[in-house]
Scaffold this motif. Structure first.
Motif, PDB file in Angstrom:
ATOM      1  N   ALA A  15      33.423 -13.355  10.980  1.00  0.00           N
ATOM      2  CA  ALA A  15      32.438 -12.431  10.405  1.00  0.00           C
ATOM      3  C   ALA A  15      32.975 -11.928   9.078  1.00  0.00           C
ATOM      4  N   LYS A  16      32.093 -11.751   8.109  1.00  0.00           N
ATOM      5  CA  LYS A  16      32.518 -11.335   6.772  1.00  0.00           C
ATOM      6  C   LYS A  16      32.699  -9.822   6.656  1.00  0.00           C
ATOM      7  N   SER A  17      32.203  -9.094   7.641  1.00  0.00           N
ATOM      8  CA  SER A  17      32.335  -7.636   7.610  1.00  0.00           C
ATOM      9  C   SER A  17      32.190  -7.084   9.017  1.00  0.00           C
ATOM     10  N   SER A  18      32.589  -5.833   9.188  1.00  0.00           N
ATOM     11  CA  SER A  18      32.397  -5.150  10.466  1.00  0.00           C
ATOM     12  C   SER A  18      30.957  -4.663  10.575  1.00  0.00           C
ATOM     13  N   ILE A  19      30.527  -4.368  11.787  1.00  0.00           N
ATOM     14  CA  ILE A  19      29.192  -3.821  12.020  1.00  0.00           C
ATOM     15  C   ILE A  19      29.184  -2.346  11.641  1.00  0.00           C
ATOM     16  N   THR A  20      28.123  -1.893  10.982  1.00  0.00           N
ATOM     17  CA  THR A  20      27.969  -0.478  10.654  1.00  0.00           C
ATOM     18  C   THR A  20      26.950   0.179  11.587  1.00  0.00           C
ATOM     19  N   ILE A  21      26.978   1.505  11.660  1.00  0.00           N
ATOM     20  CA  ILE A  21      26.002   2.229  12.468  1.00  0.00           C
ATOM     21  C   ILE A  21      24.597   2.020  11.904  1.00  0.00           C
ATOM     22  N   ARG A  22      24.473   1.976  10.584  1.00  0.00           N
ATOM     23  CA  ARG A  22      23.182   1.724   9.956  1.00  0.00           C
ATOM     24  C   ARG A  22      22.611   0.375  10.415  1.00  0.00           C
ATOM     25  N   GLN A  23      23.464  -0.633  10.514  1.00  0.00           N
ATOM     26  CA  GLN A  23      23.005  -1.948  10.974  1.00  0.00           C
ATOM     27  C   GLN A  23      22.603  -1.914  12.441  1.00  0.00           C
ATOM     28  N   LEU A  24      23.328  -1.154  13.256  1.00  0.00           N
ATOM     29  CA  LEU A  24      22.948  -1.012  14.656  1.00  0.00           C
ATOM     30  C   LEU A  24      21.569  -0.369  14.769  1.00  0.00           C
ATOM     31  N   LEU A  25      21.341   0.684  14.001  1.00  0.00           N
ATOM     32  CA  LEU A  25      20.078   1.411  14.079  1.00  0.00           C
ATOM     33  C   LEU A  25      18.898   0.619  13.524  1.00  0.00           C
ATOM     34  N   SER A  26      19.174  -0.416  12.753  1.00  0.00           N
ATOM     35  CA  SER A  26      18.092  -1.222  12.180  1.00  0.00           C
ATOM     36  C   SER A  26      18.051  -2.639  12.747  1.00  0.00           C
ATOM     37  N   HIS A  27      18.775  -2.889  13.833  1.00  0.00           N
ATOM     38  CA  HIS A  27      18.809  -4.209  14.480  1.00  0.00           C
ATOM     39  C   HIS A  27      19.201  -5.318  13.509  1.00  0.00           C
ATOM     40  N   SER A  28      20.119  -5.019  12.611  1.00  0.00           N
ATOM     41  CA  SER A  28      20.596  -6.034  11.668  1.00  0.00           C
ATOM     42  C   SER A  28      22.097  -6.252  11.808  1.00  0.00           C
ATOM     43  N   SER A  29      22.632  -6.015  12.998  1.00  0.00           N
ATOM     44  CA  SER A  29      24.082  -6.053  13.218  1.00  0.00           C
ATOM     45  C   SER A  29      24.623  -7.433  13.575  1.00  0.00           C
ATOM     46  N   GLY A  30      23.732  -8.332  13.994  1.00  0.00           N
ATOM     47  CA  GLY A  30      24.181  -9.640  14.472  1.00  0.00           C
ATOM     48  C   GLY A  30      24.207  -9.751  15.981  1.00  0.00           C
ATOM     49  N   LEU A  31      23.885  -8.662  16.682  1.00  0.00           N
ATOM     50  CA  LEU A  31      23.797  -8.698  18.149  1.00  0.00           C
ATOM     51  C   LEU A  31      22.454  -9.293  18.578  1.00  0.00           C
ATOM     52  N   SER A  32      22.354  -9.645  19.862  1.00  0.00           N
ATOM     53  CA  SER A  32      21.122 -10.172  20.432  1.00  0.00           C
ATOM     54  C   SER A  32      20.793  -9.383  21.694  1.00  0.00           C
ATOM     55  N   TYR A  33      19.706  -9.752  22.366  1.00  0.00           N
ATOM     56  CA  TYR A  33      19.299  -9.047  23.591  1.00  0.00           C
ATOM     57  C   TYR A  33      19.493  -9.890  24.845  1.00  0.00           C
ATOM     58  N   GLY A  34      19.259 -11.205  24.713  1.00  0.00           N
ATOM     59  CA  GLY A  34      19.331 -12.031  25.906  1.00  0.00           C
ATOM     60  C   GLY A  34      18.047 -12.029  26.698  1.00  0.00           C
TER      61      GLY A  34
END
Length: 300
Positions: A15-34
């Motif tokens: 990964a080129k960077s760590s996840i930010t709280i802003r990315q978590l709150l906007s669903h742009s963190s790279g996580l998925s739901y399954g």
């Protein structure tokens, strides 16, 4: 992070960077739901590891996620995900409280939301409304509804469980939902700072990135703020006045929206799986916009 077209969990790149709280709150963190990407590598991995097991805690869930790759570089795309559940765990760590205790003290009690929580008290369980599932989650418009009393698992909302998700799991009533949405209308008494409200209603995604669901594909004109989706460019199904609208619809059929342009909001609790993509939801919103528009013209 999984490489594009990866066929195994080992097919990764850094990964080129760590996840930010802003990315978590906007669903742009790279996580998925399954949930919405069956057959993919990450879908299989999340479900095999029991990431949605209601008998595990948020801390357990985060432990599972730390052992799995992201599906894209943080901040570069959008995917509906477990990110809000990760935020709930952050709330627990920072506040020192369980997530349910925190939201009760900081949100539910101050707004008078007396019927909202993860568990319905025994004396009120007769008020719990039936929930209906469609014939096919991946084809929401396919005819056929089935009453589902054990969704998303047997005994849901009838007894305490370990998992207190930030992205789902609460039960509520229409008066409670109205109190919450009203607190987010411009000019209303709110629990949030004005700058927080502004960020909620500001697009957080990279340019030319739209909300997309595996089962519905990209939704051009739809972006994401810090609290839900935003209509940047109304589609033919949306009312023309919907530009700038903040909205969301849950899989269980509850849908809400806030229009700063018209200073109006709406809540619909359909109790029908994926109701937010059903034609009646678009028609209901269209009629609401028309009613407000006509009233404004009469007053003027």
């Amino acid at each position: 992070m999984l490489r594009a077209g990866a066929t195994s969990l080992d097919d990764t790149e850094p990964a080129k960077s760590s996840i930010t709280i802003r990315q978590l709150l906007s669903h742009s963190s790279g996580l998925s739901y399954g949930f919405f990407d069956p057959g993919t590598v990450i879908f299989k991995a999340l479900n095999k590891r029991g990431v949605h097991n209601p008998m595990t805690t948020l801390a357990d869930m985060v432990d599972v996620l730390t052992g799995l790759p992201l599906i894209y570089q943080p901040g570069t795309s959008w995917e509906y995900s477990l990110a809000i559940d990760v935020v709930a765990r952050l709330v627990e760590v920072i506040s020192g409280q369980r997530f349910d205790e925190f939201i009760k003290a900081r949100i539910l009690d101050p707004l008078g939301m007396v019927d909202t929580g993860f568990v319905v008290p025994e004396k009120d369980q007769g008020r719990l409304v039936a929930y209906y599932a469609g014939a096919d989650l991946m084809e929401p418009m396919k005819p056929g509804l089935t009453r589902t009393d054990n969704a998303p698992f047997p005994g849901a909302n009838l007894r305490p469980i370990a998992r207190l998700n930030g992205g789902g799991g609460l039960v509520s009533t229409l008066p409670d939902m109205v109190a919450l949405i009203r607190s987010l209308l411009p000019g209303s008494k709110t629990l949030l700072k004005p700058e927080t409200m502004a960020q909620m209603m500001t697009n957080q995604l990279p340019e030319d990135q739209w909300i997309r669901f595996a089962l519905m594909g990209p939704q051009p004109g739809k972006v994401h703020g810090l609290a839900g989706g935003m209509i940047q460019q109304p589609s033919p199904l949306d009312h023309p006045d919907a530009a700038g609208e903040l909205y969301w619809g849950g899989v269980a059929g509850t849908q809400w929206w806030i229009s700063p342009k018209r200073n109006m909001a709406g809540v619909m609790m359909a109790q029908r799986q994926m109701a937010f993509v059903h034609p009646f939801s678009f028609e209901f919103k269209r009629l609401a916009y028309e009613a407000v528009k006509e009233n404004a013209e009469v007053v003027a």
